[in-house]
Design a protein around this motif. Structure first.
Motif, PDB file in Angstrom:
ATOM      1  N   UNK A 169       0.717  -1.299   0.112  1.00 25.11           N
ATOM      2  CA  UNK A 169       0.046   0.159  -0.056  1.00 25.11           C
ATOM      3  C   UNK A 169       0.734   1.301   0.071  1.00 25.11           C
ATOM      4  N   UNK A 173      -0.476   5.041   0.653  1.00 24.48           N
ATOM      5  CA  UNK A 173      -0.098   6.005   1.636  1.00 24.48           C
ATOM      6  C   UNK A 173       0.368   7.468   1.211  1.00 24.48           C
ATOM      7  N   UNK A 205      -6.623   6.278   6.271  1.00 24.35           N
ATOM      8  CA  UNK A 205      -5.538   7.126   6.413  1.00 24.35           C
ATOM      9  C   UNK A 205      -5.417   8.569   6.565  1.00 24.35           C
ATOM     10  N   UNK A 208      -7.216   9.425   9.780  1.00 26.41           N
ATOM     11  CA  UNK A 208      -6.212   9.285  10.933  1.00 26.41           C
ATOM     12  C   UNK A 208      -4.868  10.167  10.845  1.00 26.41           C
ATOM     13  N   UNK A 212      -3.606  13.239  13.620  1.00 25.12           N
ATOM     14  CA  UNK A 212      -2.316  13.371  14.124  1.00 25.12           C
ATOM     15  C   UNK A 212      -1.955  14.852  14.058  1.00 25.12           C
TER      16      UNK A 212
ATOM     17  N   UNK B 481       1.519   7.378  14.965  1.00 28.43           N
ATOM     18  CA  UNK B 481       2.082   6.248  14.894  1.00 28.43           C
ATOM     19  C   UNK B 481       3.783   6.393  14.856  1.00 28.43           C
ATOM     20  N   UNK B 500       0.189  -1.493  15.432  1.00 26.32           N
ATOM     21  CA  UNK B 500       0.287  -0.153  15.244  1.00 26.32           C
ATOM     22  C   UNK B 500       0.855   0.510  13.894  1.00 26.32           C
ATOM     23  N   UNK B 503      -1.657  -0.146  11.046  1.00 28.87           N
ATOM     24  CA  UNK B 503      -2.846   0.802  11.218  1.00 28.87           C
ATOM     25  C   UNK B 503      -2.664   1.934  10.449  1.00 28.87           C
ATOM     26  N   UNK B 504      -1.210   2.458  10.846  1.00 33.03           N
ATOM     27  CA  UNK B 504      -0.961   3.745  10.223  1.00 33.03           C
ATOM     28  C   UNK B 504      -0.747   3.817   8.766  1.00 33.03           C
ATOM     29  N   UNK B 505      -0.796   2.585   8.158  1.00 32.78           N
ATOM     30  CA  UNK B 505      -0.750   2.401   6.458  1.00 32.78           C
ATOM     31  C   UNK B 505       0.705   3.065   6.010  1.00 32.78           C
ATOM     32  N   UNK B 506       1.822   3.288   7.174  1.00 30.35           N
ATOM     33  CA  UNK B 506       2.921   3.776   6.600  1.00 30.35           C
ATOM     34  C   UNK B 506       3.879   2.613   6.534  1.00 30.35           C
ATOM     35  N   UNK B 507       4.080   2.085   5.322  1.00 26.67           N
ATOM     36  CA  UNK B 507       4.774   0.863   4.954  1.00 26.67           C
ATOM     37  C   UNK B 507       6.195   0.963   5.536  1.00 26.67           C
ATOM     38  N   UNK B 508       6.731   1.991   5.383  1.00 23.20           N
ATOM     39  CA  UNK B 508       8.081   2.164   5.847  1.00 23.20           C
ATOM     40  C   UNK B 508       8.170   1.655   7.495  1.00 23.20           C
ATOM     41  N   UNK B 511       7.736  -2.000   7.594  1.00 21.60           N
ATOM     42  CA  UNK B 511       9.401  -2.706   7.332  1.00 21.60           C
ATOM     43  C   UNK B 511      10.229  -2.358   8.536  1.00 21.60           C
ATOM     44  N   UNK B 512      10.099  -1.514   9.176  1.00 24.06           N
ATOM     45  CA  UNK B 512      11.105  -1.224  10.206  1.00 24.06           C
ATOM     46  C   UNK B 512      10.900  -2.278  11.328  1.00 24.06           C
TER      47      UNK B 512
END
Lengths: 531, 775
Positions: A169, A173, A205, A208, A212, B481, B500, B503-508, B511-512
């Protein structure tokens, strides 16, 4: 400079200026003369944001393409890598930096990640022992690039494949981030509509991300009334058909890249026969296509009648289902281009909610024998994307969809169109029809079809402080931002522009997408070549 | 006017000083101060007292007591000293108490007596013991300098970033120097020491003797020395009762003074004396305002006097400034009132300085309050900045006052109130007697969604206090996140971190966490975790595809994903294998996987591919040339082009190439060869499954009209007209079209009639049309 971006209802020059400012600020952080080492893929999109002159003003003296081994010699203080956050690129950068260190005078290294910094990549640089060599490691959030007064693209080639085939995805993002940037510049978009699994995720997203940023209340008066997020896999059919608008055809035949088309030199050969040969241009001629050119702005979205008659005949041949099999068979037998064959087979499959198992296997066998067994991987990808599938026991839903959404129009006026179907000489793109029906009379009228189409459909509201709520003047059009997740074609854009221009349309559209594409580039991105 | 200056005393000829009691100390001291080790922090900071410092003659049972007071003497902490003997106390710039022990260990306490950490000044110090120690302040932070029993100096310029430096030896130094101090010049700490009549300057490289300029003769020993807070000035006291004052660089003498006291002073302080500017216009203004209040005419007189001199602006400014330097609110008020009075007679006096001074004074008066006990001067306050002052209030847990100040000064929330609340929360999590639930709830109630509050920072603090569960609860309130995940990883809650991140959708971010998990878990557990997180699994697959192909295979195996395994081995057959046997073997594995996936089509296709590969190998061996990796279609074509028609036929039969395609293939190949004879033979071998129009087309493409015509006659009726037109036989095409009575064909022929040659034909068609219409 980029006047064509400010013609529309929404001034996209604001966005362009914002990203240019960000770029300048970064360049100024690295004081002194600079060389930029480019991830080649980025040069096209960057060209739309900043010409070389801007870079030069900020002491960029040399530009190189990123490749292994040593960097070319350059007498500069700073070396800046402009890259996408990809591991394989990090390996190359490390190689560059390490071979540079052994070579006398030290320079300052910097990395600009586009569009996002990545922990994964930085870890890789650390593992390779070069992370400490970089003074500035920053990100340049160039998500949505303005292409025209009403058009934004992320130019992310792999987006469709990643989202729908690989479950990655990342581009969604980035899309959500891009939409947040847009909202920061053009105000919160009060209503979000969507159809499809990816659309749902992007909306989630966004909600969300908004949470933030609580605290930094957006006080800009909203420019967009709605956002419509559409999954490409809701309408797999449209990009497969041949676009019959002027711009669409140029794209189909020559391919438009970052708003430039490269035309073969022979098209510019002198007409008179006598003096030929002397001044024949040998290099492809590069032309920019956008609404800055008045004539082009006028004709780009029109149906291309002259050529159209030839192609629409073909289109009609295809439309008769019983003839299709023979046509495809002949195309294979005569070894027409594989992409063309795949486009036709997929078109047939999508139109009929799949192919009979026997027919499907026959096509596949023919393709493998004719074009090579390695294409079994490509066929598998097409099946995974749902472009190619066997008919299952269930009923064929396509006729219901076609009738409810009036996708096939019999009487098309190509010169003075009255319906969006003119862009494909009789076929109305499903995606655009969904947008049209959303604005009037609303999706409630087509609940049944929406349930048949893949993925959820939804509506979200983003509350605005009372001061920012819009009071619409009578006769004032709404502005809808429509985001195609997985790509959009020029014909679809033309259809949306047609709707924007309708006098009693009530809605004007600004179009955003992960990639500007056509059937050929789309299928090509899904192909896999193991050697 | 005298009432204002009554407390000023002359110092020398041109300077005055004053001394006033800030607070009457509230402490209840039983011991004499001289029996205690004392350290008062600069900038109105706290005071530390170590009572009964360890002494040899005393019984070990009497433990020393460490007391900490505010500058106004309010007790802040008291604790029994249980560690070793303390030589020296001092405060760091962060208001941490540094206690230097005899063994060179430095214990660090917060101002509430909470133990923070300790560090050692090194082995050399440990062995030779500490004779004397100084805490000093530089622009980098606070340092410690030690004089050891071996008469060597060791120092660290910043205890926050401990780097020990052993100073060079002082030649001939047999006993302790009579006095010494730390000097900071050019960002480097030096030591100035006195041995009898000699002064030495120690830097990290060398020891050099120095002489203060203009020093009165007859000095046989320096008894005491002091440097100013800024390290600009130095004072020396000699055994002749003489004081030398000059620049710390020892380049310039400022003044000297003979106080006729021979005994060494207990302590000497060197302050830069604040020079009060001539108060003349300001003083006059103050008087004017007073007279005005008394409704006296004198007010006008004074005012006129100032105005005539053109000094009113200056007068107002002076009054404002003077107010800042006053500690008594009454005095401040008088001066400000005078300034405000003078302002009325000025057209354009910018109001900022007046407003800011009023604000600053309110803040200063508030913190100088006896209960708070931070007696800052205006200059100190300006140097410290409001941010640091707030930090100090926070350090004293005076959260409500800090918040009031923020609100009063309208500081942006992120720098002001939010920051204080966050600190409050960090303090709150240390209250171990309150349950995790209650603390989390209390914090969330007070902080809510206050902008700029970082729940993850508070959670990190909770984790630092060993309250992992509380930290996790607090992290739930963290909307970012990007902030949640690293801390969760640190707390070894990797699985929670993973969800978590997803949930954030942040793929990086995902990966981490994945790479973290991969190192943390054994392979089986790692794969199991992935299995429950489809999004993470697909991302990890992508990663493996580019980075760890073998792992990718294992992942597919675990999931029994035979279809993907098949594709995997297909890829491998191209990428990994050079030899034909290896490639065939990889394909066999692929085919087996496809069978397991119940994908019979792919399995069969792969088996066909293996067959073709072997065959191509044989063809290369027997015929030479390039066959490997050609498609089946191209292999057959190549054979025909090479004249191996038999083999081509055989191959087509073996792979059951459909007739139609085979005909197209042969037709194209033979036409390419221009082997017209063979083509004709082929066309007659049996009835063409693709008709004969393609023959006509292909011959015309090769510009062979003669051959084309041969086939035109054999084209079936439906395509006859088209074929005849292709070979240019318009007349015959017209005949056929007329015979067919087909309107579309007729117009097609008509469109091909050009010029005079076809005139007759055109007429013929028109006549036929007319006739057809009659019927």
């Amino acid at each position: 400079m980029a006047a064509h971006l400010s013609y529309g209802r929404v001034n996209l020059n604001v966005l362009r200026e914002a990203v240019r400012r960000e770029l300048r600020e970064f360049l100024d952080k690295c004081a002194g003369s600079k060389a930029i080492v480019w991830d080649e893929y980025l040069t096209g999109p960057f060209g739309l944001i900043a010409q070389y002159s801007l870079l030069k003003e900020h002491e960029v003296e040399k530009m190189f393409t990123l490749k292994g081994n040593r960097l070319p010699a350059a007498d500069v203080k700073n070396i800046i890598f402009f890259v996408r956050p990809r591991l394989e690129l990090m390996d190359i950068i490390a190689e560059n930096v390490l071979s540079e260190d052994r070579r006398g005078p030290t320079r300052d290294f910097h990395i600009l990640f586009v569009p996002r910094r990545s922990l994964l990549c930085e870890q890789r640089l650390k593992d390779l022992g070069v992370l400490g060599s970089f003074i500035h490691r920053e990100e340049y959030s160039l998500d949505l690039i303005p292409f025209d007064g009403d058009l934004l693209s992320m130019e992310s080639e792999g987006a469709f494949k990643e989202c729908y085939l690989e479950g990655d995805q990342t581009s969604l993002y980035h899309a959500a981030k891009g939409l947040m940037t847009l909202q920061a510049l053009y105000g919160t978009i009060p209503q979000i509509f969507g159809k499809g699994e990816c659309a749902r995720q992007v909306a989630n997203m966004m909600i969300r991300m908004k949470r933030e940023f609580t605290g930094s209340q957006n006080s800009i008066f909203p420019v967009f009334d709605n956002l419509l997020l559409l999954d490409r896999n809701v309408d797999l059919l449209t990009p497969l058909a041949t676009q019959l608008t002027y711009e669409g055809l140029i794209d189909e035949i020559y391919g438009i890249q970052n708003s430039y088309v490269k035309l073969p030199p022979e098209k510019f050969a002198p007409k008179k026969q006598g003096d030929g040969g002397k001044d024949l241009p040998t290099e492809a001629k590069k032309l920019q296509l956008n609404s800055a050119e008045e004539l082009y702005a006028e004709i780009r979205d029109k149906n291309f009648n002259a050529v159209g008659s030839v192609l629409s005949k073909k289109a009609k041949i295809i439309s008769a289902a019983f003839e299709v099999n023979n046509y495809i068979e002949d195309c294979i037998a005569q070894k027409h281009s594989l992409i063309k064959v795949l486009r036709l087979v997929c078109l047939q499959s999508v139109c009929n909610s799949g192919l009979k198992q026997k027919v499907l296997d026959y096509y596949k066998r023919e393709i493998l024998q004719t074009y090579g067994y390695e294409h079994i991987l490509t066929l598998h990808n097409l099946e995974k994307a749902g472009l190619l599938k066997p008919q299952t026991g269930g009923r064929n839903n396509y006729p219901t969809i076609r009738k409810t959404l009036r996708l096939w129009m019999d009487d098309v006026n190509e010169q003075n169109p009255t319906d969006i179907s003119y862009v494909y000489s009789g076929y109305a793109p499903l995606s655009v029809r969904l947008a049209q029906l959303l604005s009037r009379p609303g999706w409630r009228s087509i609940e049944e079809v929406l349930r048949i189409l893949p993925g959820p459909h939804f509506e979200e509201r983003q509350p605005l402080p009372t001061g920012l709520q819009k009071k619409r003047q009578p006769g004032e059009n709404r502005v809808t931002l429509i985001f195609f997740l997985g790509g959009v074609t020029f014909a679809e854009i033309a259809a949306l522009r047609f709707l924007s221009q309708l006098e009693d349309g009530g809605t004007e559209y600004v179009i955003a997408t992960t990639k500007l594409m056509n059937g050929t580039s789309w299928i090509e991105a899904l192909m896999e070549k193991p050697f | 006017m005298d009432c204002y200056t009554a407390n000023w005393n002359p110092l020398g000829d041109s300077a005055f000083y004053r001394k006033y009691e800030l607070y009457s100390m509230d402490w209840d001291l039983k011991e004499e101060l001289r029996d205690c080790l004392v350290a008062a922090a600069p900038y109105g900071g706290p005071i530390a007292l170590l009572r009964n410092p360890w002494r040899k003659e005393k019984a070990a049972s009497v433990r020393p007591v460490l007391d900490i007071y505010s500058a106004s003497g309010m007790p802040l902490a008291s604790l029994l000293w249980k560690s070793g003997p303390v030589v020296s106390l001092g405060w760091s710039a962060e208001e941490e108490l540094l206690c230097v022990q005899e063994d060179g260990a430095v214990l660090v306490y917060g101002l509430h007596g909470d133990f923070r950490r300790h560090f050692s000044m090194g082995n050399e110090v440990l062995q030779n013991r500490v004779l004397d120690a100084r805490i000093f302040h530089t622009e980098f932070g606070s340092g410690v300098a030690i004089l050891t029993g071996a008469h060597r100096f060791t120092l660290s310029a910043n205890v926050g970033d401990l780097k020990l430096r052993r100073m060079p030896e002082v030649p001939g130094l047999q006993s302790a120097p009579s006095c010494w101090t730390v000097l900071c010049q050019d960002r480097v700490a030096h030591i100035l020491l006195a041995v009898g009549p000699d002064l030495y300057l120690l830097d990290h490289a060398a020891c050099s003797a120095v002489t203060p300029p203009g020093l009165a003769p007859g000095v046989s020993s320096f008894l005491q020395m002091a440097v100013s807070f800024t390290y600009r000035h130095l004072a020396l006291f000699t055994d002749t009762g003489y004081i030398w004052m000059g620049t710390a660089s020892l380049k310039e003498k400022l003044c000297e003074f003979n106080c006729n006291i021979r005994a060494p002073p207990k302590q000497m302080v060197c302050e830069e004396i604040f020079k009060i500017a001539s108060m003349a216009p300001g003083a006059l203004l103050l008087e004017a305002q007073k007279e005005y209040e008394k409704e006296s005419q004198k007010a006008d007189e004074y005012l006129r006097e100032i105005q005539e001199l053109g000094q009113l602006t200056q007068a107002v400014q002076q009054c404002i400034e003077a107010a800042g330097h006053e500690h008594q609110p009454d005095m401040q008020k008088s001066l400000l009132r005078a300034a405000s009075f003078g302002k009325c007679f000025l057209d354009r006096f910018p109001p900022d300085s007046f407003v800011h001074m009023c604000q600053d004074l309110r803040v200063l008066n508030a913190v100088r309050d006896y209960h708070i006990g931070i007696p800052l001067t205006y200059s100190q306050y300006k140097q410290l900045t409001i941010q640091v002052l707030l930090d100090r209030l926070v350090l004293r847990r005076l959260y409500p006052l800090a918040i009031q100040i923020c609100e009063y000064l309208r500081l942006p929330e992120v720098q002001g109130v939010s920051r204080i609340l966050a600190h409050w929360a960090c303090y709150k999590v240390q209250q171990k007697d309150v349950s995790d639930e209650d603390v989390a709830r209390a914090i969330n109630q007070k902080l809510g969604d206050t902008p700029g509050v970082s729940y993850s920072d508070i959670a990190a603090r909770a984790y630092g206090c060993g309250r992992t569960e509380l930290a996790i609860k607090l992290l739930e309130y963290e909307p970012r996140s990007g902030e949640q995940v690293p801390l969760l990883l640190k707390m070894k809650r990797s699985k929670l971190a993973l969800s978590k991140a997803i949930e954030s959708g942040d793929t990086d971010l995902v990966f981490t966490v994945l790479l973290h998990l991969k190192n943390e878990l054994n392979r089986g557990d790692f794969f199991m975790t992935l299995r429950n997180q489809p999004m993470a699994l697909s991302l990890y697959r992508q990663f493996c595809k580019h980075q760890e192909l073998e792992t990718l295979k294992d992942l597919y195996n675990q999931d029994d994903n035979h279809q993907e395994l098949g594709s995997f081995h297909i890829r491998a057959s191209y990428a990994a294998e050079e030899r034909i046997e290896g490639r065939v073997a990889a394909l066999q594995t692929a085919a087996d996987a496809f069978y397991k996936a119940k994908n019979e089509f792919a399995a069969k296709a792969t088996e066909d591919q293996m067959r073709l590969l072997r065959l191509q190998r044989r063809l290369e061996d027997e015929l030479g040339g390039q066959f490997l990796d050609l498609s089946l279609h191209d292999t057959v074509t190549t054979l025909i082009l090479g004249g191996h028609n038999k083999r081509a036929e055989q191959l087509a039969r073996d792979f059951r190439i459909p007739d139609k395609r085979l005909w197209w293939l042969k037709l194209t190949a033979l036409a390419d060869l221009e082997d017209w004879e063979e083509l004709e033979k082929f066309s007659k071998s049996k009835k063409s499954p693709i008709g004969y129009l393609p023959f006509v087309e292909i011959c015309m493409k090769q510009h062979n009209k003669y051959e084309a015509k041969k086939y035109a006659s054999r084209v079936g009726p439906e395509q006859k007209v088209k074929a005849l037109l292709l070979v240019g036989d318009v007349a015959q095409a017209a005949d056929v079209a007329i015979e067919h009575r087909n309107e579309a064909e007729l117009s097609l022929v008509l469109s091909h009639c050009t010029g005079a040659t076809d005139g007759a034909t055109a007429d013929k068609i028109q006549r036929a049309r007319a006739q057809a219409q009659k019927k």
